[in-house]
Design a protein around this motif. Sequence first.
Motif, short mmCIF file in Angstrom:
data_model
loop_
_atom_site.label_atom_id
_atom_site.label_comp_id
_atom_site.label_asym_id
_atom_site.label_seq_id
_atom_site.Cartn_x
_atom_site.Cartn_y
_atom_site.Cartn_z
N GLY A 118 -11.47 2.01 -2.32
CA GLY A 118 -10.44 1.99 -1.71
C GLY A 118 -10.28 3.02 -0.97
O GLY A 118 -10.54 4.44 -1.25
N ASP A 175 -10.34 -1.43 1.43
CA ASP A 175 -11.04 -1.85 0.89
C ASP A 175 -12.93 -2.40 -0.17
O ASP A 175 -13.30 -3.34 1.24
N LYS A 202 0.68 -1.32 0.22
CA LYS A 202 -0.38 0.17 0.22
C LYS A 202 0.70 1.64 -0.08
O LYS A 202 1.85 1.13 0.80
N GLU A 262 -13.86 -4.59 -5.98
CA GLU A 262 -13.45 -3.30 -5.44
C GLU A 262 -14.06 -1.87 -6.20
O GLU A 262 -13.93 -2.10 -7.71
MN MN Z 1 -7.52 0.62 -4.05
#
Ligand code: MN
Length: 464
Positions: A390, A379, A362, A387
């Motif tokens: 986010g 998420d 990340k 997804e």
């Molecule tokens: Mn994402």
Amino acid sequence: MSNWISVKEARQGSSAGKSVEIRGWVRTRRDSKGGFSFIEVNDGSSMGNLQIVAPGELANYADEIQKLTTGCSVVITGELQESPAKGQDTELHADAVRVLGWADPETYPLQKKRHSFEKLREWAHLRTRTNTLGAVMRVRDQISQSIHQFFHENGFFYTHTPIITASDCEGAGEMFRVTSLDLEMLAQKGGPVKYEYDFFDKPTFLTVSGQLEAETYATSLGRVYTFGPTFRAENSNTSRHLAEFWMVEPEAAFFDLADDMKLAEDFLKQIFTDCLNKCGEDMAFFDKMIEKGKLDQIKAVIEKPFQHMTYTDAITVLEKASKKFDYPIAWGTDLQAEHERYLTEEHVGGPLILTDYPSSIKPFYMRVSDDGKTVAAMDVLVPGVGEIIGGSQREERLDVLQRRMAEADLNEEDYWWYIDLRKYGTVPHAGFGLGLERAVQYVTGMSNIRDVIPFPRTPGNADF
Ligand code: MN
Ligand code: ATP
């Protein structure tokens, strides 16, 4: 004075008895043996057409009315009457039909026969005249309106972050370059690029996210959101990636990860509720024609709390799953669409919020947790898409942020203004990004993201 009203209004039973004018496009024409014609007219205001009864006595009946074909534009006056036919409240008994524009049936592509969505993309300038694409774009409008309304009502200020940027939001995606240099001339001359001759004196790009700039506003105005076009030069030909898409990004001071997740859940539920309440006819169409059971599915989602799971637990679930995945999975790897979809579709059977991802996968701005290994990220995954959101709590501690930037090989000088926010009155804060098109995909059940944006930009495609 004209008494022009929309087809949507004309179709309501309460309009019966009124003398009105209708302006729209012919969907179909059928001539009755009784010497009159039925014309279905649509003006885009709603899914349903208005049925016009055009009597044979009209002066242009043989010359024009009987030659009307799909796509012709018309202006019709007459009286609305209660309709004896099933599925409609009213019909218009015409006293005049004026043709504005013809549509040659030999060449007009949208004939009555069904076309695939792939084929319709070649006629992106006409495809919103079909039932499905018209409904998608009305729902897209509704979601956009709901986004603004939700944030406005919750004290978030709408801010406009720049489209052209010199910061790259750390690898959110590959970037498109913005330059005023003459690339062909440069190529002929060879040699290194001299950015001092370029417009901004340095390399610049189209934004991949407005988050970093939004953080500056959150730490002054408190609660803000951006909603605008976002660009990623990712060379991925998938059904859920575009090179140009619309992203809404709220950012709020004094929010932690739990506040952020609650905001995301309330926000999505409000959007879904508005679609059910305000786009009933279009939603019923998707439920019948695109994804059976969509209405019940969305209603269930609105009623129940979203499930939560940590990344670490998700890895355990995936490792134990009997399903074979194309991409191997282990703690520390990024989840692929197939993993996300397994978790939300098969394991949970509804929306799922995944939290606490490894810091190694990340970006630097996500807040490092006490375990030192994970970050306060979340998420939101939904069935059919994967997804959709986010987000994270942001790193507000100066020393930790600087360490993370060094680990990511980022130059502090490029981010001096971002670092300032941690030097002067730093506060915990959090935010997220929702891709508008993924939300439209989920609500409508449309399987390809190219069919929920007016003019899709994907590798090799920038037509229209
Ligand atoms: Mn994402
Ligand atoms: P993915 O893993 O699906 O490629 P991401 O993790 O790179 O997405 P983020 O940087 O978290 O995406 O962006 C926030 C949101 O923006 C995503 O949750 C998604 O809804 C949307 N989004 C991201 N990339 C795209 C894209 N190329 N096309 C359309 N929507 C996108």
